[in-house]
Design an enzyme around this catalytic site. Structure first.
Site, PDB file in Angstrom:
ATOM      1  N   ASN A 203      -4.113   6.561  -9.214  1.00 18.09           N
ATOM      2  CA  ASN A 203      -4.680   6.054  -7.945  1.00 18.09           C
ATOM      3  C   ASN A 203      -4.872   6.724  -7.092  1.00 18.09           C
ATOM      4  O   ASN A 203      -4.027   7.462  -6.455  1.00 18.09           O
ATOM      5  CB  ASN A 203      -3.924   4.721  -7.723  1.00 18.09           C
ATOM      6  CG  ASN A 203      -4.667   3.935  -6.933  1.00 18.09           C
ATOM      7  OD1 ASN A 203      -5.626   3.367  -7.214  1.00 18.09           O
ATOM      8  ND2 ASN A 203      -4.274   3.604  -5.753  1.00 18.09           N
ATOM      9  N   GLU A 204      -6.143   6.988  -6.472  1.00 19.51           N
ATOM     10  CA  GLU A 204      -6.550   7.709  -5.231  1.00 19.51           C
ATOM     11  C   GLU A 204      -5.772   8.919  -5.237  1.00 19.51           C
ATOM     12  O   GLU A 204      -4.827   9.282  -4.178  1.00 19.51           O
ATOM     13  CB  GLU A 204      -6.397   6.965  -4.154  1.00 19.51           C
ATOM     14  CG  GLU A 204      -7.386   5.812  -3.943  1.00 19.51           C
ATOM     15  CD  GLU A 204      -7.202   4.965  -2.901  1.00 19.51           C
ATOM     16  OE1 GLU A 204      -6.175   4.967  -2.016  1.00 19.51           O
ATOM     17  OE2 GLU A 204      -8.325   4.140  -2.471  1.00 19.51           O
ATOM     18  N   GLU A 361     -13.052   0.142  -5.033  1.00 20.41           N
ATOM     19  CA  GLU A 361     -12.544  -0.699  -4.059  1.00 20.41           C
ATOM     20  C   GLU A 361     -12.982  -0.721  -2.911  1.00 20.41           C
ATOM     21  O   GLU A 361     -13.659  -0.049  -2.522  1.00 20.41           O
ATOM     22  CB  GLU A 361     -10.871  -0.115  -3.868  1.00 20.41           C
ATOM     23  CG  GLU A 361      -9.760  -0.297  -5.355  1.00 20.41           C
ATOM     24  CD  GLU A 361      -8.743   0.463  -4.604  1.00 20.41           C
ATOM     25  OE1 GLU A 361      -8.364   0.385  -3.372  1.00 20.41           O
ATOM     26  OE2 GLU A 361      -7.827   1.019  -5.415  1.00 20.41           O
ATOM     27  N   LYS A 410       0.724  -7.242   2.415  1.00 17.19           N
ATOM     28  CA  LYS A 410       0.666  -8.756   2.282  1.00 17.19           C
ATOM     29  C   LYS A 410      -0.350  -9.379   3.216  1.00 17.19           C
ATOM     30  O   LYS A 410      -0.936 -10.613   3.166  1.00 17.19           O
ATOM     31  CB  LYS A 410       2.153  -9.644   2.409  1.00 17.19           C
ATOM     32  CG  LYS A 410       2.797  -9.213   3.627  1.00 17.19           C
ATOM     33  CD  LYS A 410       4.058 -10.073   3.434  1.00 17.19           C
ATOM     34  CE  LYS A 410       4.872  -9.621   4.625  1.00 17.19           C
ATOM     35  NZ  LYS A 410       5.519  -8.304   4.534  1.00 17.19           N
ATOM     36  N   PHE A 411      -0.879  -8.583   4.158  1.00 18.35           N
ATOM     37  CA  PHE A 411      -1.828  -8.906   5.181  1.00 18.35           C
ATOM     38  C   PHE A 411      -3.183  -8.348   4.980  1.00 18.35           C
ATOM     39  O   PHE A 411      -4.053  -8.367   5.887  1.00 18.35           O
ATOM     40  CB  PHE A 411      -1.343  -8.634   6.818  1.00 18.35           C
ATOM     41  CG  PHE A 411      -0.059  -9.722   6.990  1.00 18.35           C
ATOM     42  CD1 PHE A 411      -0.373 -10.933   7.027  1.00 18.35           C
ATOM     43  CD2 PHE A 411       0.967  -9.113   7.487  1.00 18.35           C
ATOM     44  CE1 PHE A 411       0.440 -11.719   7.494  1.00 18.35           C
ATOM     45  CE2 PHE A 411       2.065  -9.969   7.753  1.00 18.35           C
ATOM     46  CZ  PHE A 411       1.720 -11.404   7.789  1.00 18.35           C
ATOM     47  N   HIS A 412      -3.242  -7.609   3.634  1.00 21.91           N
ATOM     48  CA  HIS A 412      -4.637  -7.042   3.445  1.00 21.91           C
ATOM     49  C   HIS A 412      -5.366  -8.290   2.784  1.00 21.91           C
ATOM     50  O   HIS A 412      -4.900  -9.021   1.959  1.00 21.91           O
ATOM     51  CB  HIS A 412      -4.415  -6.111   2.314  1.00 21.91           C
ATOM     52  CG  HIS A 412      -5.329  -5.256   2.023  1.00 21.91           C
ATOM     53  ND1 HIS A 412      -6.556  -5.682   1.463  1.00 21.91           N
ATOM     54  CD2 HIS A 412      -5.711  -3.862   2.414  1.00 21.91           C
ATOM     55  CE1 HIS A 412      -7.390  -4.538   1.322  1.00 21.91           C
ATOM     56  NE2 HIS A 412      -6.981  -3.511   1.945  1.00 21.91           N
TER      57      HIS A 412
HETATM   58  C1  GLA Z   1      -6.166   1.760  -1.590  1.00 19.34           C
HETATM   59  C2  GLA Z   1      -5.363   1.790  -2.864  1.00 19.34           C
HETATM   60  C3  GLA Z   1      -4.743   0.297  -3.114  1.00 19.34           C
HETATM   61  C4  GLA Z   1      -4.496  -0.325  -1.767  1.00 19.34           C
HETATM   62  C5  GLA Z   1      -5.787  -0.252  -0.722  1.00 19.34           C
HETATM   63  C6  GLA Z   1      -5.649  -0.931   0.446  1.00 19.34           C
HETATM   64  O1  GLA Z   1      -7.380   1.872  -1.579  1.00 19.34           O
HETATM   65  O2  GLA Z   1      -6.109   2.317  -3.870  1.00 19.34           O
HETATM   66  O3  GLA Z   1      -4.001   0.308  -4.056  1.00 19.34           O
HETATM   67  O4  GLA Z   1      -3.574   0.138  -1.100  1.00 19.34           O
HETATM   68  O5  GLA Z   1      -6.015   1.043  -0.484  1.00 19.34           O
HETATM   69  O6  GLA Z   1      -6.636  -0.833   1.499  1.00 19.34           O
END
Ligand code: GLA
Length: 719
Positions: A203-204, A361, A410-412
């Site tokens: 991931n990223e 995303e 949790k606030f996302h």
């Molecule tokens: C990144 C991550 C996700 C999440 C988002 C939140 O894009 O890949 O897992 O943490 O940020 O903005």
């Protein structure tokens, strides 16, 4: 007032119909079209035919509308409801198992796939495609406890502990062995599962752990340097180690650029940046290879261009991706966050070689990791998503499905907020899902432009090194300023790598290309000599790949093409503002410039360089080279770029009003003109055709509501 280039008159290119069957796998995305690698066929195409339409290549119908889904955070009793609501929203691709390691392998070598099996079955039965994470993004506690040596080490040699995420060293052989074992077992289990439409590696990569300075990384850095330089004396020459007694006699003496007492060696830092990007790419390759042993489904990972991950040179990653995927979040620390959204989308399209790409995303509303996390206004979710589509995305996905109850995020915002389906966000999500379902006809169409915009991760790293004339000069600020001015002018640009072929373009924009190789500079210089137009901004062409100064006067690599020479920089203080003879103002930077062949367009009218040219224009060969030696105020910069775009006869620009973007996606038989109104006023436009969001016919002109979007379908004229 409409200012139109010949945008509406451009003849559509011939595009091979039927090229993009939904089942086509994106493993065939086509390395030959990448901007970093030239071949003769590519060099011969023109701007309007450079990017023939091709679909993403996923076995998913229409546009992708998706999200990250973390069912492990919830009691299994909600899973069926999740899937039902996903169907209601029109979700067709769900990313799972991104952070699944500790669930799937709770103890070393002991695998439990029961929950993942159930989720995969539920989604598959519901006809929702799966974007299957390899699960390796964050190591589980058993691994970091047994092998603390895998933890990343900062430049001051302090360790970064578990408790967050991505706590692993990219060069750790132990981490790699355990991760590849997990990927192998997962790929073997699900590699031919009909529900799996895409593999999502880690991931990223590089979001948090790109630079590790541990001994393992030091050894890997040395191996990388040996392969780059071969001979230690070649490294000594490139790093200028005669300075401050840094000459290396043996490879083992070399370290990563750990924290020093004084300024550090800049070439060493730059090579460490390159190494760190390559190291994670090599890690990606190892995971992708493990997946491909068991699966023919496309493999990718999510990039994060450009505001958030600086550490990866994505130009070098592009050829390894079956799908180019990007994550984008508005950054409210920027003056106009939406402009960076458009830029990031254009960069991603550039990495995809002009082909469709996937927004992997984004957020439905606020994030949780900025100092102040602004919610999106009503309608903004739709407008932001359609801006990505306008700029070449063939899908829009979100983090995440359900807003978490616990943990750091949790606030996302999410598609399904804490307040549930009665919320504004949920109704906007359902509306967007229905729009995405109706827009499938744009799949595989392509954005084209005749303005190239050079973007370079190497120049970004090098410009932002220390010990420069001004620490206030930051690469991305300059890139954003030039891009914003082009948005003001209504220009659509193709973002290209340094050295990418410029055939077919009319104008190349070169913001602060501090570091440039001879070959890459020659592409720009020859483009101008052959009739192209270029605009180059200050602190460009200064050093070669080793961060070694080009002698004889700045801006070294472009001096002759621009017809100027500079003997000294005069950076400005934070509060300093210069006046120019044309009445405009400038900040940040000025240069003691002499004309060798160019004509002065404006001179400084104040400050120590009064009378010295600040903006110049040079007829060079068949073309024109413009040089901006100072940071023009935004209005002056867009005014100048408008003049340059018109003079270069660039065709793809439509200036409706500040804050309104017009982007065209071109297909085989019809075009789709996106008019994105980011302002709080209605805006009229001149595009005739069928408006797809309202399904109304727009005859000669239309009006886009404040904050609204029109997508006008225009049939190509039959020959
Ligand atoms: C990144 C991550 C996700 C999440 C988002 C939140 O894009 O890949 O897992 O943490 O940020 O903005």
């Amino acid at each position: 007032m409409f200012t139109l280039g010949a945008f509406t008159e451009i003849r559509p290119p011939a595009v091979v119909a039927g090229f993009c069957e939904p089942s086509q796998k994106l493993g065939l995305l086509g390395a030959a079209t990448r901007t970093t690698h030239v071949n003769e066929a590519e060099a011969a195409v023109t701007a309007t035919s450079r990017t023939p339409a091709r679909a993403l290549g996923l076995d998913v119908d229409g546009l992708v509308f998706g999200c990250d889904y973390n069912p492990e955070q919830w009691d299994s009793s909600v899973w069926a409801d999740d899937v039902r609501l996903m169907q209601q929203a029109g979700i067709n691709l769900v990313a799972i198992n991104i952070f699944g390691w500790s669930q799937v392998e709770p103890r070393d070598g002991s695998f439990q796939f029961g929950d993942l099996d159930r989720i995969i079955a539920l989604l598959t039965e519901a006809g929702i495609g799966i974007n299957l994470g390899t699960g390796t993004s964050s190591p589980p506690p058993w691994l970091t406890t047994a092998h603390p040596e895998i933890l990343p080490t900062a430049a001051d040699e302090t360790r970064r502990w578990p408790g967050g995420r991505q706590a692993w060293c990219p060069s750790s052989p132990v981490f790699r062995e355990k991760a590849i074992r997990l990927v192998t077992v997962t790929a073997e289990r699900y590699g031919s599962h009909p529900g799996v439409k895409l593999w999502h590696v880690s991931n990223e990569l590089g979001c948090h752990n790109a630079h590790c300075y541990c001994d393992e990384s030091a050894a890997a850095f040395r191996r990388w340097l040996r392969s780059r330089y071969g001979d230690i004396e070649a490294l000594n020459a490139a790093w200028g180690t005669t300075f401050w007694s840094q000459h290396y006699a043996e490879w083992d003496e070399i370290l990563p650029p750990r924290t020093t007492l004084s300024l550090a060696n800049s070439a060493q830092q730059l090579d460490f940046d390159r190494f760190s990007s390559d190291e994670l790419l090599s890690y990606y390759r190892a995971e992708a290879e493990a997946v491909r042993r068991f699966s023919s489904v496309p493999v990718t990972t999510n990039f994060m261009v450009t505001a958030h991950i600086k550490t990866q040179d994505y130009w070098t990653w592009a050829d390894d991706m079956d799908v180019i995927a990007n994550d984008h979040y508005l950054d409210h620390r920027l003056p106009v966050p939406g402009r960076e959204l458009s830029f990031a989308a254009d960069v991603t399209r550039g990495i995809a070689g002009g082909q469709p790409w996937l927004l992997m995303e984004s957020s439905t509303s606020a994030v949780n990791w900025q100092p102040i996390n602004h919610a999106k206004s009503a309608g903004q979710l739709k407008r932001d998503s359609l801006t990505h589509l306008a700029r070449g995305a063939d899908g829009v996905c979100f983090f995440q499905w359900r807003a978490s109850v616990r943990g750091a995020e949790k606030f996302h915002s999410a598609l399904l907020p804490h307040s549930g389906t009665g919320s504004r966000i949920w109704s906007e999500v359902v509306e967007l899902g229905s729009i995405m379902g109706r827009l499938s006809e744009i799949v595989g169409t392509a954005v084209t432009s005749d303005i190239a915009f050079v973007f370079s991760w190497e120049s970004w790293w090098a410009t932002d090194l220390d010990a420069h004339p001004s620490s206030d000069l930051r690469y991305l600020d300059q890139v954003h300023a030039l891009y914003a001015a082009l948005l003001d002018v209504g220009a659509t640009v193709d973002v290209v790598a340094p050295g990418a072929p410029l055939d077919g373009y009319r104008l190349v924009v070169v913001p602060t290309l501090y570091l440039v190789s001879d070959d890459d500079a020659a592409v720009i210089n020859e483009f101008v000599a052959g009739g192209g137009h270029a605009v180059v901004t200050f602190f460009s062409g200064i050093v070669d790949e080793t961060d070694g100064i080009r002698l004889g006067g700045y801006p070294g690599a472009f001096r002759e093409m621009l017809g100027v020479t500079v003997d000294e920089f005069y950076p400005l203080g934070a509060a300093d503002v210069l006046t120019l003879t044309d009445g405009s103002t400038s900040t940040l930077w000025s240069e003691n410039l002499s004309l060798t062949a160019a004509t002065s367009i404006a001179e400084y009218a104040s400050g120590p360089l009064s009378g010295v040219p600040a903006v110049t224009r040079n007829d060079h060969g068949q073309g024109v080279g413009w040089y901006l030696a100072t940071e023009l105020a935004p209005d002056a910069l867009s005014g100048l770029l408008r003049r340059i775009v018109v003079e270069a006869s660039a065709r793809e620009f439509v200036e409706l009003a500040p804050g309104v973007e017009v982007v065209r996606r071109r297909g085989a038989d019809r075009d789709y003109v996106f008019i994105l109104n980011h302002t709080d006023q209605p805006v009229a436009h001149p595009f005739a055709g069928q408006e797809l969001l309202s399904e109304a016919a727009v005859t000669t002109t239309g009006t886009v509501d404040a904050g609204g979007v029109h997508i006008i379908r225009q049939e190509h004229e039959k020959p």
